[in-house]
Design a protein around this motif. Structure first.
Motif, PDB file in Angstrom:
ATOM      1  N   PHE A 258      19.583  45.253  58.280  1.00 58.43           N
ATOM      2  CA  PHE A 258      20.869  44.552  58.209  1.00 58.43           C
ATOM      3  C   PHE A 258      21.603  44.672  59.545  1.00 58.43           C
ATOM      4  O   PHE A 258      22.068  43.683  60.102  1.00 58.43           O
ATOM      5  CB  PHE A 258      21.717  45.138  57.069  1.00 58.43           C
ATOM      6  CG  PHE A 258      23.147  44.693  57.085  1.00 58.43           C
ATOM      7  CD1 PHE A 258      23.508  43.440  56.617  1.00 58.43           C
ATOM      8  CD2 PHE A 258      24.149  45.537  57.557  1.00 58.43           C
ATOM      9  CE1 PHE A 258      24.839  43.025  56.625  1.00 58.43           C
ATOM     10  CE2 PHE A 258      25.478  45.141  57.567  1.00 58.43           C
ATOM     11  CZ  PHE A 258      25.823  43.877  57.101  1.00 58.43           C
ATOM     12  N   TYR A 259      21.690  45.890  60.068  1.00 56.03           N
ATOM     13  CA  TYR A 259      22.385  46.108  61.336  1.00 56.03           C
ATOM     14  C   TYR A 259      21.615  45.527  62.517  1.00 56.03           C
ATOM     15  O   TYR A 259      22.219  45.027  63.466  1.00 56.03           O
ATOM     16  CB  TYR A 259      22.686  47.598  61.533  1.00 56.03           C
ATOM     17  CG  TYR A 259      23.743  48.088  60.579  1.00 56.03           C
ATOM     18  CD1 TYR A 259      25.068  47.680  60.702  1.00 56.03           C
ATOM     19  CD2 TYR A 259      23.421  48.935  59.528  1.00 56.03           C
ATOM     20  CE1 TYR A 259      26.045  48.105  59.808  1.00 56.03           C
ATOM     21  CE2 TYR A 259      24.389  49.370  58.636  1.00 56.03           C
ATOM     22  CZ  TYR A 259      25.696  48.941  58.781  1.00 56.03           C
ATOM     23  OH  TYR A 259      26.655  49.358  57.895  1.00 56.03           O
ATOM     24  N   GLU A 260      20.300  45.573  62.460  1.00 56.26           N
ATOM     25  CA  GLU A 260      19.501  44.977  63.538  1.00 56.26           C
ATOM     26  C   GLU A 260      19.769  43.476  63.633  1.00 56.26           C
ATOM     27  O   GLU A 260      19.839  42.926  64.736  1.00 56.26           O
ATOM     28  CB  GLU A 260      18.019  45.265  63.325  1.00 56.26           C
ATOM     29  CG  GLU A 260      17.665  46.717  63.618  1.00 56.26           C
ATOM     30  CD  GLU A 260      16.231  47.098  63.272  1.00 56.26           C
ATOM     31  OE1 GLU A 260      15.736  48.057  63.897  1.00 56.26           O
ATOM     32  OE2 GLU A 260      15.611  46.449  62.397  1.00 56.26           O
ATOM     33  N   LYS A 261      19.950  42.812  62.499  1.00 52.95           N
ATOM     34  CA  LYS A 261      20.266  41.374  62.502  1.00 52.95           C
ATOM     35  C   LYS A 261      21.619  41.093  63.143  1.00 52.95           C
ATOM     36  O   LYS A 261      21.870  39.993  63.614  1.00 52.95           O
ATOM     37  CB  LYS A 261      20.242  40.819  61.078  1.00 52.95           C
ATOM     38  CG  LYS A 261      18.859  40.737  60.492  1.00 52.95           C
ATOM     39  CD  LYS A 261      18.896  40.284  59.049  1.00 52.95           C
ATOM     40  CE  LYS A 261      17.517  40.430  58.429  1.00 52.95           C
ATOM     41  NZ  LYS A 261      17.547  40.264  56.977  1.00 52.95           N
ATOM     42  N   LEU A 262      22.475  42.102  63.165  1.00 60.46           N
ATOM     43  CA  LEU A 262      23.795  41.976  63.789  1.00 60.46           C
ATOM     44  C   LEU A 262      23.789  42.511  65.223  1.00 60.46           C
ATOM     45  O   LEU A 262      24.835  42.758  65.803  1.00 60.46           O
ATOM     46  CB  LEU A 262      24.835  42.721  62.947  1.00 60.46           C
ATOM     47  CG  LEU A 262      25.227  42.015  61.657  1.00 60.46           C
ATOM     48  CD1 LEU A 262      25.780  43.000  60.645  1.00 60.46           C
ATOM     49  CD2 LEU A 262      26.240  40.919  61.945  1.00 60.46           C
ATOM     50  N   ASP A 263      22.580  42.706  65.781  1.00 56.61           N
ATOM     51  CA  ASP A 263      22.378  43.139  67.172  1.00 56.61           C
ATOM     52  C   ASP A 263      22.724  44.604  67.445  1.00 56.61           C
ATOM     53  O   ASP A 263      23.021  44.978  68.585  1.00 56.61           O
ATOM     54  CB  ASP A 263      23.120  42.227  68.158  1.00 56.61           C
ATOM     55  CG  ASP A 263      22.600  40.810  68.112  1.00 56.61           C
ATOM     56  OD1 ASP A 263      21.377  40.634  67.952  1.00 56.61           O
ATOM     57  OD2 ASP A 263      23.413  39.872  68.226  1.00 56.61           O
ATOM     58  N   TYR A 264      22.681  45.432  66.426  1.00 59.41           N
ATOM     59  CA  TYR A 264      22.806  46.876  66.633  1.00 59.41           C
ATOM     60  C   TYR A 264      21.420  47.406  66.953  1.00 59.41           C
ATOM     61  O   TYR A 264      20.420  46.897  66.447  1.00 59.41           O
ATOM     62  CB  TYR A 264      23.364  47.567  65.379  1.00 59.41           C
ATOM     63  CG  TYR A 264      24.840  47.315  65.209  1.00 59.41           C
ATOM     64  CD1 TYR A 264      25.777  48.263  65.587  1.00 59.41           C
ATOM     65  CD2 TYR A 264      25.293  46.103  64.699  1.00 59.41           C
ATOM     66  CE1 TYR A 264      27.133  48.016  65.452  1.00 59.41           C
ATOM     67  CE2 TYR A 264      26.650  45.845  64.562  1.00 59.41           C
ATOM     68  CZ  TYR A 264      27.562  46.803  64.946  1.00 59.41           C
ATOM     69  OH  TYR A 264      28.903  46.554  64.822  1.00 59.41           O
ATOM     70  N   HIS A 265      21.355  48.396  67.827  1.00 58.33           N
ATOM     71  CA  HIS A 265      20.056  48.974  68.155  1.00 58.33           C
ATOM     72  C   HIS A 265      20.090  50.488  67.915  1.00 58.33           C
ATOM     73  O   HIS A 265      21.143  51.130  67.955  1.00 58.33           O
ATOM     74  CB  HIS A 265      19.637  48.632  69.586  1.00 58.33           C
ATOM     75  CG  HIS A 265      20.537  49.209  70.626  1.00 58.33           C
ATOM     76  ND1 HIS A 265      21.678  48.585  71.052  1.00 58.33           N
ATOM     77  CD2 HIS A 265      20.450  50.370  71.311  1.00 58.33           C
ATOM     78  CE1 HIS A 265      22.273  49.342  71.968  1.00 58.33           C
ATOM     79  NE2 HIS A 265      21.555  50.426  72.136  1.00 58.33           N
TER      80      HIS A 265
ATOM     81  N   MET B 261      22.988  53.851  65.131  1.00 60.23           N
ATOM     82  CA  MET B 261      22.837  52.510  65.675  1.00 60.23           C
ATOM     83  C   MET B 261      24.134  52.138  66.375  1.00 60.23           C
ATOM     84  O   MET B 261      25.216  52.510  65.929  1.00 60.23           O
ATOM     85  CB  MET B 261      22.507  51.519  64.548  1.00 60.23           C
ATOM     86  CG  MET B 261      21.219  51.890  63.817  1.00 60.23           C
ATOM     87  SD  MET B 261      20.727  50.678  62.577  1.00 60.23           S
ATOM     88  CE  MET B 261      20.000  49.422  63.657  1.00 60.23           C
ATOM     89  N   GLU B 262      23.997  51.393  67.478  1.00 68.35           N
ATOM     90  CA  GLU B 262      25.195  51.027  68.223  1.00 68.35           C
ATOM     91  C   GLU B 262      25.101  49.627  68.781  1.00 68.35           C
ATOM     92  O   GLU B 262      24.011  49.032  68.850  1.00 68.35           O
ATOM     93  CB  GLU B 262      25.448  52.024  69.346  1.00 68.35           C
ATOM     94  CG  GLU B 262      24.431  52.016  70.457  1.00 68.35           C
ATOM     95  CD  GLU B 262      24.732  53.038  71.548  1.00 68.35           C
ATOM     96  OE1 GLU B 262      25.431  54.028  71.283  1.00 68.35           O
ATOM     97  OE2 GLU B 262      24.248  52.840  72.667  1.00 68.35           O
ATOM     98  N   LYS B 263      26.270  49.122  69.172  1.00 68.46           N
ATOM     99  CA  LYS B 263      26.362  47.781  69.744  1.00 68.46           C
ATOM    100  C   LYS B 263      27.503  47.761  70.736  1.00 68.46           C
ATOM    101  O   LYS B 263      28.605  48.254  70.444  1.00 68.46           O
ATOM    102  CB  LYS B 263      26.618  46.768  68.629  1.00 68.46           C
ATOM    103  CG  LYS B 263      26.776  45.341  69.104  1.00 68.46           C
ATOM    104  CD  LYS B 263      27.014  44.429  67.915  1.00 68.46           C
ATOM    105  CE  LYS B 263      27.139  42.978  68.335  1.00 68.46           C
ATOM    106  NZ  LYS B 263      27.318  42.104  67.147  1.00 68.46           N
ATOM    107  N   GLU B 264      27.246  47.198  71.901  1.00 68.40           N
ATOM    108  CA  GLU B 264      28.331  47.006  72.861  1.00 68.40           C
ATOM    109  C   GLU B 264      29.175  45.835  72.408  1.00 68.40           C
ATOM    110  O   GLU B 264      28.649  44.803  72.003  1.00 68.40           O
ATOM    111  CB  GLU B 264      27.770  46.756  74.263  1.00 68.40           C
ATOM    112  CG  GLU B 264      27.169  48.002  74.889  1.00 68.40           C
ATOM    113  CD  GLU B 264      26.770  47.795  76.327  1.00 68.40           C
ATOM    114  OE1 GLU B 264      27.375  46.954  77.025  1.00 68.40           O
ATOM    115  OE2 GLU B 264      25.812  48.468  76.751  1.00 68.40           O
ATOM    116  N   LEU B 265      30.473  46.039  72.477  1.00 66.44           N
ATOM    117  CA  LEU B 265      31.402  44.982  72.056  1.00 66.44           C
ATOM    118  C   LEU B 265      31.832  44.196  73.268  1.00 66.44           C
ATOM    119  O   LEU B 265      32.310  43.168  73.280  1.00 66.44           O
ATOM    120  CB  LEU B 265      32.613  45.585  71.330  1.00 66.44           C
ATOM    121  CG  LEU B 265      32.280  46.406  70.078  1.00 66.44           C
ATOM    122  CD1 LEU B 265      33.534  47.070  69.549  1.00 66.44           C
ATOM    123  CD2 LEU B 265      31.667  45.510  69.010  1.00 66.44           C
TER     124      LEU B 265
END
Length: 128
Positions: free
Chosen positions: A101-108, A124-128
């Motif tokens: 789910f998070y990978e689909k939202l570009d979290y790695h 998991m993290e994502k740059e904003l």
């Protein structure tokens, strides 16, 4: 209402319950809730953990509303709110079942998995 939903979705299946001391720590956090009419269908919490860093936690969507885009929209809205507050990085401790789910939202994924409350988790993290 959010406490009941979080208990139902995140805690009861593990034989756990939210405690008063858990809730007392949340008074400065940002709470998001999604309603359909007057029924709570989803919620999440944002916790600022650094000058430009925010943690997304306690993401819950009622069983009857899962797989309808509620969680997806909550995460997008939480990212928008976080950017408005000057945050540059959002992260979460995702259960293994939520990883895709998070990978689909570009979290790695950052680092190796770990176990918490008997469940495999990933940071998991994502740059904003």
């Amino acid at each position: 209402a959010t406490i009941k939903l979080r208990d139902k979705i995140l805690r009861f299946p593990l034989g756990m319950k939210l405690l008063e001391e858990d809730l007392a720590k949340e008074n400065k956090d940002i709470h998001l809730a999604v309603y359909s009419e007057e029924v709570l269908v989803g919620c999440l919490i944002l916790q600022i953990t650094g000058e430009y860093k925010i943690k997304m936690r306690q993401v819950a969507v009622d069983d009857a509303w899962q797989r309808k885009g509620i969680g997806y929209e909550m995460v997008l809205e939480s990212e928008r709110i976080s950017r408005e507050r000057g945050m540059k990085l959002m992260y979460c401790h995702a259960r293994d079942v939520a990883r895709s789910f998070y990978e689909k939202l570009d979290y790695h994924i950052v680092g190796e998995h770990y176990f918490e409350v008997g469940i495999k988790h990933w940071i998991m993290e994502k740059e904003l």
